[in-house]
Design a protein around this motif. Structure first.
Motif, PDB file in Angstrom:
ATOM      1  N   MET A   1       0.840  -1.181   0.000  1.00 25.10           N
ATOM      2  CA  MET A   1       0.000   0.000   0.000  1.00 25.10           C
ATOM      3  C   MET A   1       0.881   1.239   0.000  1.00 25.10           C
ATOM      4  SD  MET A   1      -3.324  -0.724   0.119  1.00 25.10           S
ATOM      5  CE  MET A   1      -4.077   0.735   0.785  1.00 25.10           C
TER       6      MET A   1
ATOM      7  N   SER B   1       1.002   7.210  -3.669  1.00 27.33           N
ATOM      8  CA  SER B   1      -0.368   6.944  -4.080  1.00 27.33           C
ATOM      9  C   SER B   1      -0.596   7.320  -5.540  1.00 27.33           C
ATOM     10  CB  SER B   1      -1.331   7.705  -3.172  1.00 27.33           C
ATOM     11  OG  SER B   1      -2.647   7.332  -3.447  1.00 27.33           O
TER      12      SER B   1
ATOM     13  N   PHE C   1       1.240   4.715  -7.726  1.00 26.74           N
ATOM     14  CA  PHE C   1       0.492   3.460  -7.674  1.00 26.74           C
ATOM     15  C   PHE C   1      -0.794   3.561  -8.495  1.00 26.74           C
ATOM     16  CE2 PHE C   1      -2.637   0.621  -5.759  1.00 26.74           C
ATOM     17  CZ  PHE C   1      -1.953  -0.576  -5.798  1.00 26.74           C
TER      18      PHE C   1
ATOM     19  N   MET D   1      -1.897   1.184 -11.540  1.00 29.79           N
ATOM     20  CA  MET D   1      -3.097   0.369 -11.364  1.00 29.79           C
ATOM     21  C   MET D   1      -4.165   0.734 -12.387  1.00 29.79           C
ATOM     22  SD  MET D   1      -3.989  -2.049  -9.438  1.00 29.79           S
ATOM     23  CE  MET D   1      -5.473  -2.934  -9.113  1.00 29.79           C
TER      24      MET D   1
ATOM     25  N   ARG E   1      -2.671  -6.462   4.314  1.00 28.44           N
ATOM     26  CA  ARG E   1      -3.379  -7.231   3.287  1.00 28.44           C
ATOM     27  C   ARG E   1      -4.885  -6.985   3.366  1.00 28.44           C
ATOM     28  NH1 ARG E   1      -1.557 -13.024   2.587  1.00 28.44           N
ATOM     29  NH2 ARG E   1      -0.097 -11.946   1.265  1.00 28.44           N
TER      30      ARG E   1
ATOM     31  N   ALA F   1      -5.589  -3.521   2.004  1.00 25.51           N
ATOM     32  CA  ALA F   1      -5.462  -3.486   0.543  1.00 25.51           C
ATOM     33  C   ALA F   1      -6.664  -4.134  -0.122  1.00 25.51           C
ATOM     34  CB  ALA F   1      -4.172  -4.184   0.111  1.00 25.51           C
TER      35      ALA F   1
ATOM     36  N   SER G   1      -9.362  -2.118  -2.366  1.00 29.50           N
ATOM     37  CA  SER G   1      -9.489  -2.591  -3.751  1.00 29.50           C
ATOM     38  C   SER G   1     -10.931  -2.937  -4.086  1.00 29.50           C
ATOM     39  CB  SER G   1      -8.612  -3.818  -3.989  1.00 29.50           C
ATOM     40  OG  SER G   1      -7.256  -3.455  -3.970  1.00 29.50           O
TER      41      SER G   1
ATOM     42  N   GLY H   1      -4.099  -6.061  -9.078  1.00 33.73           N
ATOM     43  CA  GLY H   1      -3.685  -5.604  -7.748  1.00 33.73           C
ATOM     44  C   GLY H   1      -2.395  -6.237  -7.272  1.00 33.73           C
TER      45      GLY H   1
ATOM     46  N   ARG I   1       1.103  -4.152  -7.069  1.00 27.11           N
ATOM     47  CA  ARG I   1       1.696  -3.985  -5.732  1.00 27.11           C
ATOM     48  C   ARG I   1       3.111  -4.576  -5.694  1.00 27.11           C
ATOM     49  NH1 ARG I   1      -3.512  -3.835  -4.022  1.00 27.11           N
ATOM     50  NH2 ARG I   1      -3.950  -6.054  -4.042  1.00 27.11           N
ATOM     51  N   TYR I   2       3.299  -5.751  -6.285  1.00 27.85           N
ATOM     52  CA  TYR I   2       4.617  -6.383  -6.310  1.00 27.85           C
ATOM     53  C   TYR I   2       5.618  -5.511  -7.071  1.00 27.85           C
ATOM     54  CZ  TYR I   2       8.337  -9.650  -7.487  1.00 27.85           C
ATOM     55  OH  TYR I   2       9.561 -10.228  -7.649  1.00 27.85           O
TER      56      TYR I   2
ATOM     57  N   ARG J   1       6.440  -2.148  -5.189  1.00 24.64           N
ATOM     58  CA  ARG J   1       7.384  -2.253  -4.072  1.00 24.64           C
ATOM     59  C   ARG J   1       8.784  -2.669  -4.542  1.00 24.64           C
ATOM     60  NH1 ARG J   1       6.741   1.416  -1.162  1.00 24.64           N
ATOM     61  NH2 ARG J   1       4.740   1.507  -0.178  1.00 24.64           N
TER      62      ARG J   1
END
Length: 170
Positions: free
Chosen positions: A1, A8, A11, A15, A83, A86, A90, A143, A147-148, A151
């Motif tokens: 996140m 943000s 991301f 996304m 988790r 998230a 989502s 998602g 996210r992977y 990061r």
């Protein structure tokens, strides 16, 4: 996140790209009744304006609504796991984005077909079709992948909340 506004935004850009591109391909394929090169071409051609519209709606409408609902009714920051937070955000993001982008798609089809009268019915018919595709795609593919990659590209704490003042070289 993401942990700050800059993260943000980065991301959200990634996304939104994954979601809008996939949903564009899906909706064009539904409209044409098959998947082929013509579907990919038409989805790609319609992608830029849909992406810009989706980014604006995501950032200014869906994101505040989703986070507000999720953090008020589903999870508690600091107490819930990352988790769970998230997943809650989502899931809450998908609903308003499906409603908004289904309306966008109905207008886009109606403008090209020349009949705005059919927009309300197309919109209402597209919402369940898009929800059935968008929710699993968001939770299972887009998602986790975004996210992977996010990061990996930006480890925790590497995207600063405020820019660092650089000293002038003399």
């Amino acid at each position: 996140m993401p942990t700050n506004k800059r993260e943000s935004l980065i991301f959200t850009v990634a996304m939104c790209f994954c979601m809008v591109l996939w949903m564009s391909i899906y909706n064009v394929a539904r409209m044409y009744g098959h998947v082929g090169l013509d579907v990919l071409v038409d989805a790609w051609v319609g992608f830029p304006p849909a992406y810009v519209f989706a980014m604006l709606c995501d950032w200014f409408i869906a994101n505040p609504l989703a986070k507000g609902f999720a953090f008020r009714h589903l999870v508690t920051p600091g107490k819930s796991s990352p988790r769970a937070m998230a997943l809650a955000v989502s899931c809450c993001m998908v609903v308003p984005m499906v409603v908004i982008m289904s309306l966008y798609g109905a207008f886009e089809v109606a403008i090209h077909a020349g009949g705005l009268v059919a927009v309300p019915m197309m919109w209402l018919q597209n919402i369940p079709w898009n929800l059935v595709m968008a929710l699993p795609w968001n939770l299972i593919v887009a998602g986790p992948v975004v996210r992977y990659l996010f990061r990996r590209a930006f480890p925790e704490g590497t995207v600063l909340a405020q820019p660092v003042e650089t000293a002038e070289l003399a």
